[in-house]
Write a protein that holds these residues in place. Structure first.
Motif, short mmCIF file in Angstrom:
data_model
loop_
_atom_site.label_atom_id
_atom_site.label_comp_id
_atom_site.label_asym_id
_atom_site.label_seq_id
_atom_site.Cartn_x
_atom_site.Cartn_y
_atom_site.Cartn_z
N UNK A 24 0.86 -1.18 0.00
CA UNK A 24 0.00 0.00 0.00
C UNK A 24 0.90 1.23 0.00
N UNK A 25 0.66 2.11 -0.94
CA UNK A 25 1.42 3.36 -1.00
C UNK A 25 0.48 4.53 -0.75
N UNK A 26 0.88 5.36 0.18
CA UNK A 26 0.13 6.57 0.51
C UNK A 26 1.01 7.79 0.22
N UNK A 27 0.46 8.74 -0.52
CA UNK A 27 1.18 9.98 -0.84
C UNK A 27 0.30 11.16 -0.47
N UNK A 28 0.88 12.11 0.24
CA UNK A 28 0.20 13.38 0.52
C UNK A 28 1.07 14.52 0.03
N UNK A 29 0.46 15.40 -0.77
CA UNK A 29 1.11 16.63 -1.23
C UNK A 29 0.32 17.82 -0.71
N UNK A 30 1.03 18.76 -0.12
CA UNK A 30 0.40 20.01 0.30
C UNK A 30 0.94 21.14 -0.58
N UNK A 31 0.06 21.68 -1.42
CA UNK A 31 0.43 22.74 -2.37
C UNK A 31 0.20 24.09 -1.69
#
Length: 246
Positions: free
Chosen positions: A130-137
């Motif tokens: 399971x891959x989780x990615x969070x980006x905060x722009x």
């Protein structure tokens, strides 16, 4: 920059005001206005521009992150309880990669799961990831980019992505790769935060499996089409984690 000219010497006394008549009214000045009039106009323009900035705000730095933040060791707080009931036991601590920038912060969490029970065939095993990615722009609105990524063609067959909308999850949420032999992915947009959750399966064979196997090599069942409901449930919880509510 316009600087005020230096005044040197004494000033003559101002004359007493007089009532101008047709005979005494001075001739109308036709030359350029004095420099202090220009200063007054520039000051007035500055006030108007400042009012515009106050009313509309600056162009940069206006993205609302909604309380989401990227920080070290946040991956360890993600439990993925719903997926664990289907995929098996977490094998080890999650892998974490953190990138921080003035315009964009990104954290990637990788989890490995080992199915419970014995494998269907000796020498063959399945491991789920399971891959989780969070980006905060932080400086630009990610919505146009989000829409483009969701609608990218499938890497397997090049066909349209066929995204399925998920209601009541962030501002926008879509599932892709929900067919057989595809890795399901859940993408969520919430303000300046973009989440991506992907489930995959990997088949491993022992070194001597091919020597002992007779006939065709067995292919264990790795159908992940039943994962989306569990992904949605876990997404709600992990969004709370990255918002500091858990």
């Amino acid at each position: 920059m316009i600087s005020e000219p230096e005044m040197v010497g004494d000033f003559a006394a101002w004359p007493e005001p007089e009532i101008a008549t047709g005979e005494t009214r001075p001739p109308r000045r036709s030359g350029p206005r004095p420099w202090w009039w220009a200063l007054g106009g520039a000051a007035a323009a500055s006030v108007v521009w400042a009012g515009v900035l106050y009313a509309y705000g600056p162009a940069a730095g206006a993205v609302d992150l909604g309380g989401y933040r990227v920080a070290e060791d946040l991956c360890a707080k993600v439990e993925l309880r719903a997926l664990s009931t289907e995929l098996g036991k977490r094998s080890e601590a999650p892998g974490e990669m953190l990138d921080e920038h003035s315009a964009l912060d990104k954290i990637t969490c990788e989890f490995q799961f080992i199915p419970r029970g014995k494998p269907a065939e000796e020498g063959v095993s399945v491991q789920y990831g399971v891959e989780l990615v969070l980006e905060t722009h932080k400086k630009t609105d990610p919505e146009p980019e989000f829409e483009a990524l969701v609608n990218q063609p499938s890497r397997l067959d090049g066909l349209p992505a066929r995204p399925e909308e998920v209601p009541a999850l962030g501002e926008k949420a879509f599932l892709t790769g929900t067919g057989e032999d595809e890795d399901p992915r859940l993408r969520v947009l919430d303000g300046g935060a973009v989440f991506s959750l992907t489930v995959s399966a990997e088949i491993s064979y022992d070194a001597d499996y091919y020597e002992n196997a007779s006939g065709d090599v067995a292919e264990p069942d790795t159908d992940l089409s039943a994962m989306p409901p569990f992904m949605v449930e876990d997404m709600r919880e992990l969004m709370a984690v990255f918002k500091g509510k858990v």
